[in-house]
Design a protein around this motif. Structure first.
Motif, PDB file in Angstrom:
ATOM      1  N   HIS A  42     116.888-105.715 -54.100  1.00 54.48           N
ATOM      2  CA  HIS A  42     117.674-104.732 -53.355  1.00 54.48           C
ATOM      3  C   HIS A  42     118.604-103.951 -54.287  1.00 54.48           C
ATOM      4  O   HIS A  42     118.742-102.722 -54.161  1.00 54.48           O
ATOM      5  N   LEU A  43     119.234-104.672 -55.230  1.00 60.76           N
ATOM      6  CA  LEU A  43     120.186-104.007 -56.112  1.00 60.76           C
ATOM      7  C   LEU A  43     119.471-103.054 -57.068  1.00 60.76           C
ATOM      8  O   LEU A  43     119.936-101.933 -57.292  1.00 60.76           O
ATOM      9  N   SER A  44     118.342-103.476 -57.624  1.00 61.27           N
ATOM     10  CA  SER A  44     117.622-102.596 -58.546  1.00 61.27           C
ATOM     11  C   SER A  44     117.098-101.362 -57.820  1.00 61.27           C
ATOM     12  O   SER A  44     117.095-100.256 -58.374  1.00 61.27           O
ATOM     13  N   ARG A  45     116.682-101.524 -56.569  1.00 59.74           N
ATOM     14  CA  ARG A  45     116.232-100.360 -55.802  1.00 59.74           C
ATOM     15  C   ARG A  45     117.396 -99.398 -55.580  1.00 59.74           C
ATOM     16  O   ARG A  45     117.255 -98.181 -55.732  1.00 59.74           O
ATOM     17  N   ALA A  46     118.567 -99.933 -55.215  1.00 57.40           N
ATOM     18  CA  ALA A  46     119.728 -99.087 -54.955  1.00 57.40           C
ATOM     19  C   ALA A  46     120.203 -98.366 -56.208  1.00 57.40           C
ATOM     20  O   ALA A  46     120.608 -97.205 -56.149  1.00 57.40           O
ATOM     21  N   MET A  47     120.129 -99.033 -57.355  1.00 56.38           N
ATOM     22  CA  MET A  47     120.694 -98.476 -58.585  1.00 56.38           C
ATOM     23  C   MET A  47     119.779 -97.472 -59.279  1.00 56.38           C
ATOM     24  O   MET A  47     120.238 -96.479 -59.822  1.00 56.38           O
ATOM     25  N   TYR A  48     118.444 -97.730 -59.287  1.00 57.82           N
ATOM     26  CA  TYR A  48     117.577 -96.805 -60.038  1.00 57.82           C
ATOM     27  C   TYR A  48     116.128 -96.722 -59.573  1.00 57.82           C
ATOM     28  O   TYR A  48     115.482 -95.695 -59.767  1.00 57.82           O
ATOM     29  N   GLN A  49     115.577 -97.740 -58.925  1.00 59.83           N
ATOM     30  CA  GLN A  49     114.149 -97.687 -58.603  1.00 59.83           C
ATOM     31  C   GLN A  49     113.792 -96.575 -57.617  1.00 59.83           C
ATOM     32  O   GLN A  49     112.726 -95.973 -57.719  1.00 59.83           O
ATOM     33  N   ARG A  50     114.675 -96.274 -56.692  1.00 56.60           N
ATOM     34  CA  ARG A  50     114.381 -95.211 -55.726  1.00 56.60           C
ATOM     35  C   ARG A  50     114.394 -93.826 -56.370  1.00 56.60           C
ATOM     36  O   ARG A  50     113.972 -92.847 -55.757  1.00 56.60           O
ATOM     37  N   LEU A  51     114.879 -93.756 -57.612  1.00 59.43           N
ATOM     38  CA  LEU A  51     114.893 -92.494 -58.344  1.00 59.43           C
ATOM     39  C   LEU A  51     113.840 -92.471 -59.458  1.00 59.43           C
ATOM     40  O   LEU A  51     113.890 -91.638 -60.349  1.00 59.43           O
ATOM     41  N   ALA A  52     112.886 -93.392 -59.387  1.00 56.26           N
ATOM     42  CA  ALA A  52     111.907 -93.548 -60.469  1.00 56.26           C
ATOM     43  C   ALA A  52     111.101 -92.278 -60.717  1.00 56.26           C
ATOM     44  O   ALA A  52     110.593 -92.065 -61.819  1.00 56.26           O
ATOM     45  N   GLN A  53     110.962 -91.422 -59.707  1.00 55.79           N
ATOM     46  CA  GLN A  53     110.165 -90.209 -59.868  1.00 55.79           C
ATOM     47  C   GLN A  53     110.987 -89.014 -60.350  1.00 55.79           C
ATOM     48  O   GLN A  53     110.502 -87.887 -60.351  1.00 55.79           O
ATOM     49  N   ILE A  54     112.201 -89.273 -60.766  1.00 60.27           N
ATOM     50  CA  ILE A  54     113.022 -88.181 -61.278  1.00 60.27           C
ATOM     51  C   ILE A  54     112.348 -87.564 -62.498  1.00 60.27           C
ATOM     52  O   ILE A  54     111.698 -88.262 -63.276  1.00 60.27           O
ATOM     53  N   GLU A  55     112.448 -86.271 -62.658  1.00 60.66           N
ATOM     54  CA  GLU A  55     111.704 -85.596 -63.726  1.00 60.66           C
ATOM     55  C   GLU A  55     112.504 -84.449 -64.330  1.00 60.66           C
ATOM     56  O   GLU A  55     113.452 -83.950 -63.743  1.00 60.66           O
ATOM     57  N   ARG A  56     112.129 -84.113 -65.551  1.00 56.18           N
ATOM     58  CA  ARG A  56     112.681 -82.976 -66.281  1.00 56.18           C
ATOM     59  C   ARG A  56     114.215 -83.007 -66.391  1.00 56.18           C
ATOM     60  O   ARG A  56     114.893 -82.035 -66.084  1.00 56.18           O
ATOM     61  N   LEU A  57     114.727 -84.138 -66.844  1.00 53.94           N
ATOM     62  CA  LEU A  57     116.167 -84.210 -67.092  1.00 53.94           C
ATOM     63  C   LEU A  57     116.521 -83.448 -68.367  1.00 53.94           C
ATOM     64  O   LEU A  57     115.751 -83.438 -69.324  1.00 53.94           O
ATOM     65  N   PRO A  58     117.683 -82.798 -68.396  1.00 50.41           N
ATOM     66  CA  PRO A  58     118.112 -82.098 -69.606  1.00 50.41           C
ATOM     67  C   PRO A  58     118.296 -83.077 -70.773  1.00 50.41           C
ATOM     68  O   PRO A  58     118.433 -84.286 -70.562  1.00 50.41           O
ATOM     69  N   PRO A  59     118.299 -82.571 -72.010  1.00 52.16           N
ATOM     70  CA  PRO A  59     118.511 -83.437 -73.174  1.00 52.16           C
ATOM     71  C   PRO A  59     119.810 -84.242 -73.038  1.00 52.16           C
ATOM     72  O   PRO A  59     120.790 -83.755 -72.500  1.00 52.16           O
ATOM     73  N   SER A  60     119.771 -85.458 -73.531  1.00 52.43           N
ATOM     74  CA  SER A  60     120.875 -86.432 -73.544  1.00 52.43           C
ATOM     75  C   SER A  60     121.072 -87.145 -72.203  1.00 52.43           C
ATOM     76  O   SER A  60     121.798 -88.130 -72.129  1.00 52.43           O
ATOM     77  N   PHE A  61     120.436 -86.661 -71.120  1.00 54.92           N
ATOM     78  CA  PHE A  61     120.506 -87.368 -69.838  1.00 54.92           C
ATOM     79  C   PHE A  61     119.243 -88.201 -69.638  1.00 54.92           C
ATOM     80  O   PHE A  61     118.170 -87.847 -70.128  1.00 54.92           O
ATOM     81  N   THR A  62     119.374 -89.303 -68.923  1.00 52.78           N
ATOM     82  CA  THR A  62     118.242 -90.190 -68.702  1.00 52.78           C
ATOM     83  C   THR A  62     118.431 -90.938 -67.392  1.00 52.78           C
ATOM     84  O   THR A  62     119.521 -90.911 -66.805  1.00 52.78           O
ATOM     85  N   LEU A  63     117.384 -91.584 -66.909  1.00 57.22           N
ATOM     86  CA  LEU A  63     117.531 -92.500 -65.777  1.00 57.22           C
ATOM     87  C   LEU A  63     117.868 -93.855 -66.367  1.00 57.22           C
ATOM     88  O   LEU A  63     117.012 -94.549 -66.918  1.00 57.22           O
ATOM     89  N   ASN A  64     119.128 -94.225 -66.304  1.00 56.92           N
ATOM     90  CA  ASN A  64     119.626 -95.459 -66.893  1.00 56.92           C
ATOM     91  C   ASN A  64     119.221 -96.669 -66.048  1.00 56.92           C
ATOM     92  O   ASN A  64     119.294 -96.625 -64.817  1.00 56.92           O
ATOM     93  N   ARG A  65     118.797 -97.740 -66.696  1.00 56.27           N
ATOM     94  CA  ARG A  65     118.426 -98.977 -66.008  1.00 56.27           C
ATOM     95  C   ARG A  65     119.264-100.118 -66.580  1.00 56.27           C
ATOM     96  O   ARG A  65     118.821-100.834 -67.478  1.00 56.27           O
ATOM     97  N   PRO A  66     120.479-100.301 -66.065  1.00 53.43           N
ATOM     98  CA  PRO A  66     121.365-101.333 -66.614  1.00 53.43           C
ATOM     99  C   PRO A  66     120.898-102.739 -66.253  1.00 53.43           C
ATOM    100  O   PRO A  66     120.124-102.928 -65.307  1.00 53.43           O
ATOM    101  N   LEU A  67     121.362-103.719 -67.003  1.00 47.78           N
ATOM    102  CA  LEU A  67     121.113-105.118 -66.686  1.00 47.78           C
ATOM    103  C   LEU A  67     121.848-105.445 -65.388  1.00 47.78           C
ATOM    104  O   LEU A  67     123.035-105.152 -65.247  1.00 47.78           O
ATOM    105  N   LEU A  68     121.136-106.061 -64.439  1.00 47.76           N
ATOM    106  CA  LEU A  68     121.728-106.410 -63.143  1.00 47.76           C
ATOM    107  C   LEU A  68     121.812-107.922 -63.012  1.00 47.76           C
ATOM    108  O   LEU A  68     120.875-108.637 -63.358  1.00 47.76           O
ATOM    109  N   SER A  69     122.936-108.396 -62.487  1.00 48.19           N
ATOM    110  CA  SER A  69     123.115-109.838 -62.382  1.00 48.19           C
ATOM    111  C   SER A  69     124.114-110.177 -61.287  1.00 48.19           C
ATOM    112  O   SER A  69     124.941-109.352 -60.902  1.00 48.19           O
TER     113      SER A  69
END
Length: 202
Positions: A42-69
């Motif tokens: 649930h936490l990984s989905r809320a933080m980044y998995q639901r945005l997995a299809q994000i595309e064409r981010l400008p330079p220096s930006f990314t879809l961050n996937r932090p360690l969850l615990s």
């Protein structure tokens, strides 16, 4: 907008907001630890998995996937109404500042030292001192809104990609704040429009 939505946004555009991208690259969480009710999927989905299809981010930006615990000794959930005030303090301050959570103002009814105008004053001071070394080269902005809009790549990441990804995932449209609250300049001492908002900084 829920807390998880805001944190998901931070995992794309960073924690620093648009104005601090003048001085630094995006700042991302390296880890997120949940004190209670931790569920990895649930936490990984809320933080980044639901945005997995994000595309064409400008330079220096990314879809961050932090360690969850979660924590080893799970806290018992204690539901209750959140307090109607907040407290802030930083090194160098003479004391704590208690802020009404509904109005964004202090005990005497004045604006917080963390209100948009106060932070913009400090930002403009930094902008003038570091103008030759800024990541974003622009003329001295006339208003808070102009300063934010000049961070073009930040807004491309937020508008053209993050918001589109939320919509594409069937998560609805992002609710934006009224643009009028940012339409002020430092020469506007009469205070055109509200400048102090609870929980709404840079």
């Amino acid at each position: 907008m829920s807390c998880s939505d805001k944190m998901a946004r931070w995992n794309v555009v960073g924690l620093q907001g648009s104005l601090l991208t003048y001085f630094t690259e995006p700042v991302y969480f390296s880890s997120i630890i949940l004190g209670s009710l931790y569920h990895a999927d649930h936490l990984s989905r809320a933080m980044y998995q639901r945005l997995a299809q994000i595309e064409r981010l400008p330079p220096s930006f990314t879809l961050n996937r932090p360690l969850l615990s979660g924590i080893s000794n799970t806290e018992a959930r204690q539901p209750g109404k959140a307090p109607g005030f907040s407290v802030n303090w930083t090194v160098g301050d003479q004391g704590l500042e208690v802020i009404n959570g509904n109005t964004g103002k202090d005990d005497g009814g004045g604006p917080s030292r963390l209100c948009k105008k106060a932070l913009y004053v400090r930002w403009m001071d930094l902008h003038s001192k570091l103008s030759s070394n800024l990541r974003i080269q622009t003329l001295k902005p006339g208003s808070y809104h102009e300063a934010k809009q000049a961070a073009v790549e930040y807004h491309e990441a937020k508008q053209a990609t993050l918001f589109r990804a939320f919509h594409k995932a069937g998560l609805g449209s992002w609710v934006s704040k009224p643009v009028e609250q940012d339409q002020f300049s430092l020469s506007n001492q009469s205070g055109a429009g509200p400048q102090s908002f609870p929980g709404d900084w840079l």
